[in-house]
Design a protein around this motif. Sequence first.
Motif, PDB file in Angstrom:
ATOM      1  N   PRO A 123       0.785  -1.236   0.000  1.00  0.00           N
ATOM      2  CA  PRO A 123       0.000   0.000   0.000  1.00  0.00           C
ATOM      3  C   PRO A 123       0.820   1.291   0.000  1.00  0.00           C
ATOM      4  CG  PRO A 123      -0.138  -1.114   2.122  1.00  0.00           C
ATOM      5  CD  PRO A 123       0.521  -2.060   1.183  1.00  0.00           C
TER       6      PRO A 123
ATOM      7  N   GLN B 133      -3.241  -4.690   5.705  1.00  0.00           N
ATOM      8  CA  GLN B 133      -4.587  -4.448   5.201  1.00  0.00           C
ATOM      9  C   GLN B 133      -5.557  -5.465   5.823  1.00  0.00           C
ATOM     10  OE1 GLN B 133      -5.012  -1.845   2.481  1.00  0.00           O
ATOM     11  NE2 GLN B 133      -3.166  -1.438   3.634  1.00  0.00           N
TER      12      GLN B 133
ATOM     13  N   ALA C 234      -8.413   0.517   2.889  1.00  0.00           N
ATOM     14  CA  ALA C 234      -8.224   0.930   1.494  1.00  0.00           C
ATOM     15  C   ALA C 234      -9.540   0.875   0.748  1.00  0.00           C
ATOM     16  CB  ALA C 234      -7.192   0.033   0.801  1.00  0.00           C
TER      17      ALA C 234
ATOM     18  N   MET D  97      -6.141   4.961   2.283  1.00  0.00           N
ATOM     19  CA  MET D  97      -5.540   4.635   0.992  1.00  0.00           C
ATOM     20  C   MET D  97      -6.597   4.462  -0.085  1.00  0.00           C
ATOM     21  SD  MET D  97      -3.183   1.433  -0.160  1.00  0.00           S
ATOM     22  CE  MET D  97      -2.422   1.447  -1.782  1.00  0.00           C
ATOM     23  N   SER D  98      -6.320   5.016  -1.255  1.00  0.00           N
ATOM     24  CA  SER D  98      -7.249   4.873  -2.383  1.00  0.00           C
ATOM     25  C   SER D  98      -6.494   4.401  -3.619  1.00  0.00           C
ATOM     26  CB  SER D  98      -7.944   6.209  -2.681  1.00  0.00           C
ATOM     27  OG  SER D  98      -6.979   7.199  -2.999  1.00  0.00           O
TER      28      SER D  98
END
Length: 458
Positions: A141, A233, A304, A329-330
């Motif tokens: 990420p 994640q 995310a 996060m994108s």
Amino acid sequence: MKVIICGAGQVGWQIARHLSGEKNDVTVVDNNAALVHRATDTLDVQGVAGYASYPDILDRAGARDADMIIAATHSDEVNMVTCQVAHSVFNIPRKIARLRSQSYLNAIYSDLYRRDHLPIDVVISPEREVAEAALRRLSAPAAFDTESFFNGKSQLLGLALSDDCPVLFTPLRQLTDLFSTLSAIVVGIRRGGQLFAPEANDQLFAGDQIYLFTNTEDVSRTLEVFGKTQKKQERVVIVGGGNVGLAVAQALEKREDRLRARMIESDRTRAEKAADALERTVVLHGDGMSVELLDEANIDRADAILAVTDDDKTNMLASVRAKEAGCPMSICLVNDPTLVPLMGPLNVDAYINPRATTVSSILRHIRHGRVRGVYSVGDAEAEVIEAQVLSTSPIAGQMIRDIDFPEGVLVGAVMKDNEVLRPTAALRIEEGDVIALFSMAADVPEVERLLQVSIDFF
């Protein structure tokens, strides 16, 4: 090499650009005359307007003495028939087809593509390639780009350097001395919009986007050295339940760490299909840009968001809304390369370009020599090429410092006897070694010469 490319859209044009730039004899075929004219006006290629599956059109394109045909039109069926005609009528030795429909890609029907059935040598699936790219982004990420090499033993990471990066203003030569046990090596730097292969005395600055090679086991430590933290994640929101979103969700469900995912899909039929196909993923029906629906998906608690609908603007705006709601996060899917410069101002962390992933996949199968992998960097500005060194190669038996690489080429890693090594000046490249090279686009033909074109490729 004489190549016919069927389909002059983004993928076809990009492949034509690569191959024509390397002095191959390229002919582009498309039923849209405007796209053919665009290709012939901007590239050193020939063009034929017409349906690629028609024998007379392929004949006009030079199919009788072509070495390869790449069928990359928007229709799976046209691509399949084109390969059949290329085989049955013109006996073209190598046939590559881009297929999107999952029915055609189901492993239980793979026997369909045998030479005595439907003769396609290589099937490329854009959706499958994009899904794999999305999973790689989720696994790293902190990186805006990532690709694996040497059967997963080595990683190419793209990192954006911020003001708190601890190795700013440090010459790259000194990084090797400071972190002698670290496998990381910087192979590319984008500064002021320009990508280049750095020299040993070049320094790193805040705002640089760098590409580096590192062993997979060193990824966490490498990220720390460059001021990045690697957060595990646990929760992901997927916007888009089509082929890409569904493939990602199914892959996440199979992972041992049992990452929890929620999916948002605007089309009711697709949402119901996804819900039936998934076991643990919660599927919500509605607009992925809706604040209320993002709240229902617990976007503020997600690690995310992965926006992979077929609409670029939806993906970008859903990513922006998720970040505003607290998602750290994108990652979004972007087909239009002109939108990529907006990623920074919109605070989108990473993007996936389906064109680049598909082009990389096709290039992997048309490069000369014992090429095992090709990854297209940026807007086809550079390539990372993984290849086995042949006995006929000019680099076989030489130390890296004695090899006359072009200025735009750097060695990222070398694998000897299944062990990945960091390249040093005194490392000798032997026959059978596998080497990963970062090469600016203009230097790819010279890299192919150094890897030595082998007739056994055909």
